[in-house]
Design an enzyme around this catalytic site. Structure first.
Site, PDB file in Angstrom:
ATOM      1  N   CYS A   1     -30.051   8.293   0.087  1.00  0.00           N
ATOM      2  CA  CYS A   1     -29.062   8.679  -0.925  1.00  0.00           C
ATOM      3  C   CYS A   1     -29.773   9.286  -2.127  1.00  0.00           C
ATOM      4  O   CYS A   1     -30.669   8.666  -2.697  1.00  0.00           O
ATOM      5  CB  CYS A   1     -28.230   7.489  -1.370  1.00  0.00           C
ATOM      6  SG  CYS A   1     -27.034   7.975  -2.634  1.00  0.00           S
TER       7      CYS A   1
ATOM      8  N   ASN B   1     -22.570  16.924  -4.405  1.00  0.00           N
ATOM      9  CA  ASN B   1     -21.859  15.713  -4.801  1.00  0.00           C
ATOM     10  C   ASN B   1     -22.779  14.731  -5.490  1.00  0.00           C
ATOM     11  O   ASN B   1     -23.986  14.699  -5.246  1.00  0.00           O
ATOM     12  CB  ASN B   1     -21.121  15.100  -3.613  1.00  0.00           C
ATOM     13  CG  ASN B   1     -22.015  14.271  -2.755  1.00  0.00           C
ATOM     14  OD1 ASN B   1     -22.360  13.157  -3.129  1.00  0.00           O
ATOM     15  ND2 ASN B   1     -22.420  14.813  -1.608  1.00  0.00           N
TER      16      ASN B   1
HETATM   17  C1  DHB Z   1     -23.990  10.057  -2.086  1.00  0.00           C
HETATM   18  C2  DHB Z   1     -24.643   9.419  -1.072  1.00  0.00           C
HETATM   19  C3  DHB Z   1     -25.373  10.156  -0.167  1.00  0.00           C
HETATM   20  O1  DHB Z   1     -26.068   9.600   0.850  1.00  0.00           O
HETATM   21  C4  DHB Z   1     -25.433  11.518  -0.305  1.00  0.00           C
HETATM   22  O2  DHB Z   1     -26.131  12.243   0.570  1.00  0.00           O
HETATM   23  C5  DHB Z   1     -24.788  12.145  -1.308  1.00  0.00           C
HETATM   24  C6  DHB Z   1     -24.067  11.393  -2.209  1.00  0.00           C
HETATM   25  C7  DHB Z   1     -23.240   9.331  -3.123  1.00  0.00           C
HETATM   26  O3  DHB Z   1     -22.327   8.558  -2.843  1.00  0.00           O
HETATM   27  O4  DHB Z   1     -23.553   9.567  -4.287  1.00  0.00           O
END
Ligand code: DHB
Length: 315
Positions: A125, A69
């Site tokens: 993230c 993602n």
């Molecule tokens: C997102 C945030 C995350 O912490 C992750 O592990 C994968 C995607 C995001 O919103 O892009």
């Protein structure tokens, strides 16, 4: 026999919770999830300002074991997230996940939180500019200690998967210094796919890349190893931090393995994202299935509580 568990002083009726941001992204969905057998609910990471997230496909499954993602942290902002949570009555603990791109943003977001039982700091993230925060120990120490000095709720730090266990241990030392209560291991791993190599003439391959966080069964072994090494280190050094395990959990056997490696609770993410569902389970039925299998295992082995077998893998 009881499958309840206590993380950082918060009692959960069972160790299951959703992973932040996957499938159950908004309070109405979390409200529906709490009516299933889930032990706690976790919000999508909230930032100070609303974010639209990335355009185009942002969650793709590339094989049965690989999800990726690149959502770009879509969320309505911390104030709206809190406001929406307050529209429901909650009968399970809420874990409020917050993110940010600076110390002051993390700090202000945490001060906004006046609902919920736990805070999960997303320090990992993979889809924001500026790099993954937990890999910068100075920034990690500054953010976590300023938050711990200013909030009353227990705080968990969500980390990336580490391939270098010594770095994981140094990060745990840093979080301990900041008096962080627990660790969520692990977030997704930075990853890349090329969506198609069959391109019309003149189109560049570089326009056809999918960069994001990888999740699903492919992440299981790496995340489990991180939980095992972290739990062993925390126990040996009496650091008193609890661990929530996450990464590739699809079945109750997976849950049991995470507990054997030291996790006190677990999160399921990709399993709820779609095509998994060997028995046509809806995403909302996953916690029930995980709990049932966990109970059967405990009955078979005559375990009265999770604590009776937690961490056996390193003892
Ligand atoms: C997102 C945030 C995350 O912490 C992750 O592990 C994968 C995607 C995001 O919103 O892009």
């Amino acid at each position: 026999m009881s499958i309840e568990t206590i993380i950082a002083g918060v009692r959960l009726k069972n160790p299951t919770m959703n992973a932040s941001g996957v499938t159950f992204t908004m309070p109405p969905l979390l409200n529906r999830l709490q009516k299933s057998e889930v032990g706690a609910v976790v919000t999508k990471t909230a930032t100070k300002n609303p974010r639209e997230g990335n355009k185009g496909p942002s969650v793709l499954q590339f094989s049965s074991d690989i999800w990726m993602n690149r959502m770009g942290l879509p969320n309505p902002g911390i104030s709206k997230t809190i406001e929406e949570l307050k529209e429901y009555d909650w009968n399970v603990p809420i874990v409020v996940s917050i993110g940010g791109s600076s110390l002051s943003e993390y700090f202000n977001n945490s001060k906004n939180i006046d609902i919920g039982e736990l805070i999960e700091l997303n320090l990992s993230c993979p889809n924001v500019s500026g790099g993954i925060i937990c890999f910068d120990l100075n920034q990690t120490l500054n953010i976590t200690s300023s938050i711990k000095n200013n909030v009353n709720l227990p705080v968990f730090a969500k980390l990336s998967p580490y391939t270098d266990i010594e770095k994981l241990k140094k990060t745990i030392d840093t979080l301990y210094k900041a008096e962080i209560d627990g660790i969520t291991l692990t977030n997704t791993a930075p990853s890349l796919e090329i969506i198609s190599i069959l391109l019309p003439v003149n189109e560049k391959i570089s326009n056809n890349l999918f960069k994001g966080g990888e999740s699903g069964k492919a992440l299981f072994g790496l995340s489990l190893r991180n939980v095992y090494e972290a739990a062993k280190y925390i126990e040996k050094n009496e650091l008193g931090m609890d661990i929530i395990g996450v990464g590739g959990i699809e079945t109750s056997d997976d849950v049991i393995k995470y507990i054997l490696c030291g996790a006190k609770a677990i999160q399921f993410g990709s399993a709820a994202a779609g095509l998994y569902n060997e028995n046509n389970l809806s995403s909302f039925e996953i916690p029930k299935k995980l709990c049932k299998g966990l109970e059967n295992y405990m009955l078979k082995n005559d375990f009265k509580s999770i604590e009776e077998f937690r961490g056996e893998a390193y003892k």
